[in-house]
Design a protein around this motif. Sequence first.
Motif, PDB file in Angstrom:
ATOM      1  N   GLY A   1      -2.887   0.389 115.609  1.00  0.00           N
ATOM      2  CA  GLY A   1      -2.266   0.159 116.683  1.00  0.00           C
ATOM      3  C   GLY A   1      -0.816  -0.173 116.808  1.00  0.00           C
ATOM      4  N   ARG A   2      -0.486  -0.750 117.777  1.00  0.00           N
ATOM      5  CA  ARG A   2       0.909  -1.387 117.759  1.00  0.00           C
ATOM      6  C   ARG A   2       1.043  -2.893 117.724  1.00  0.00           C
ATOM      7  NH1 ARG A   2       4.631   2.326 118.981  1.00  0.00           N
ATOM      8  NH2 ARG A   2       6.347   0.800 119.818  1.00  0.00           N
ATOM      9  N   TYR A   3       1.594  -3.302 116.383  1.00  0.00           N
ATOM     10  CA  TYR A   3       1.578  -4.823 116.267  1.00  0.00           C
ATOM     11  C   TYR A   3       2.691  -5.379 116.240  1.00  0.00           C
ATOM     12  CZ  TYR A   3      -3.280  -4.227 114.079  1.00  0.00           C
ATOM     13  OH  TYR A   3      -4.710  -3.944 113.520  1.00  0.00           O
ATOM     14  N   SER A   4       2.741  -6.732 116.980  1.00  0.00           N
ATOM     15  CA  SER A   4       3.875  -7.686 117.006  1.00  0.00           C
ATOM     16  C   SER A   4       3.717  -9.081 116.657  1.00  0.00           C
ATOM     17  CB  SER A   4       4.442  -7.515 118.390  1.00  0.00           C
ATOM     18  OG  SER A   4       3.524  -7.826 119.313  1.00  0.00           O
TER      19      SER A   4
ATOM     20  N   ALA B   1       5.459  -2.814 116.205  1.00  0.00           N
ATOM     21  CA  ALA B   1       5.607  -1.980 115.141  1.00  0.00           C
ATOM     22  C   ALA B   1       4.181  -1.155 114.828  1.00  0.00           C
ATOM     23  CB  ALA B   1       5.627  -2.906 113.575  1.00  0.00           C
ATOM     24  N   PRO B   2       4.315   0.327 114.806  1.00  0.00           N
ATOM     25  CA  PRO B   2       3.015   1.158 114.728  1.00  0.00           C
ATOM     26  C   PRO B   2       2.453   0.896 113.389  1.00  0.00           C
ATOM     27  CG  PRO B   2       5.058   2.563 114.482  1.00  0.00           C
ATOM     28  CD  PRO B   2       5.398   1.107 114.855  1.00  0.00           C
ATOM     29  N   VAL B   3       1.030   0.707 113.429  1.00  0.00           N
ATOM     30  CA  VAL B   3       0.253   0.654 112.153  1.00  0.00           C
ATOM     31  C   VAL B   3      -0.927   1.710 112.253  1.00  0.00           C
ATOM     32  CG1 VAL B   3      -1.514  -0.827 110.851  1.00  0.00           C
ATOM     33  CG2 VAL B   3       0.340  -1.682 111.849  1.00  0.00           C
ATOM     34  N   GLN B   4      -0.705   2.535 111.251  1.00  0.00           N
ATOM     35  CA  GLN B   4      -1.564   3.651 111.081  1.00  0.00           C
ATOM     36  C   GLN B   4      -2.715   3.346 109.995  1.00  0.00           C
ATOM     37  OE1 GLN B   4       0.148   7.289 110.013  1.00  0.00           O
ATOM     38  NE2 GLN B   4      -1.337   8.704 110.464  1.00  0.00           N
TER      39      GLN B   4
END
Length: 287
Positions: free
Chosen positions: A166-169, A188-191
């Motif tokens: 997902g996208r983390y902040s 920040a995108p996390v794969q």
Amino acid sequence: NFPFHILIVSPDLTRVELVSGDSRIFSGENVQLKCSVPIVHTLSWNYLWYRGSEKLHWVGEHLHLWDTKVKDSGKYYCQGVRETLVGDILTLQSLPVEINVDGGWAILQVSPNPSLVGNTLKATCRVRGEPQLNEVILYKNGFEVMRQRGLDPTFHLPIMALEDQGRYSCRASWDAGRQTRSVISAKAPVQVLEVLSQPVLEIVADSYLIPEKKMKLICHHQYNAPAPAPPVHYYFYESDIQLGTATSENHNLVKRTPGNYRCKARVPQLGLSKWSKQISLKLLPSI
């Protein structure tokens, strides 16, 4: 006079790697990238560097980004170049390394990214000027995941799963004089990747390279184990009957016969095993 040629050589990938700094930094910080040419082509190479489609005025093995600005953000590529009597020889262009330069007050640095299923992800909420923090909160897709008080701005997310992608902040707060300040980072995108993905079976029966009355079974998959990665073994089946023995090759040549086919990829040393979906063939073309 010799004619001028540009030749693309080597199927091996030229690589860009980050040797100092981080892929997410504050404006004013520094990053160093290195271009690595395949070993077989290491003699007397110069290097071409690109940011997106823009060619940079730099030919060294290391690219230094000093006192970065937001405009320095982008995807960086490199390419090896060598002069010969018939012109310049070029390697294939590398895969990109993306650098994000943030002009704000907070950034979330994530490592490793992409992460593998089962691994621990480290997410550090950095604040410009490194004040003494009161509290840090981690968010995924806008929802709170974790919070912690005190000076430590780093979160550890153990045993990552595919749904953790997902996208983390992050949000950080600290005291400045008689006020409490709070800032939030960009997302920040996390794969998250599986070490061994589910295979996909391909059946090739209409190529001139395939002998008459034969067909080729190919077991496609993605294997993300870090080097040195243990070997993958491949198994091919028709109606749950194994066709031949296990092989280190992801393909097998078998008799062209209607039936229900599938393949299995297995990594014995890691205890991993994945099956493809079944393909039912009722009528096969003749060559």
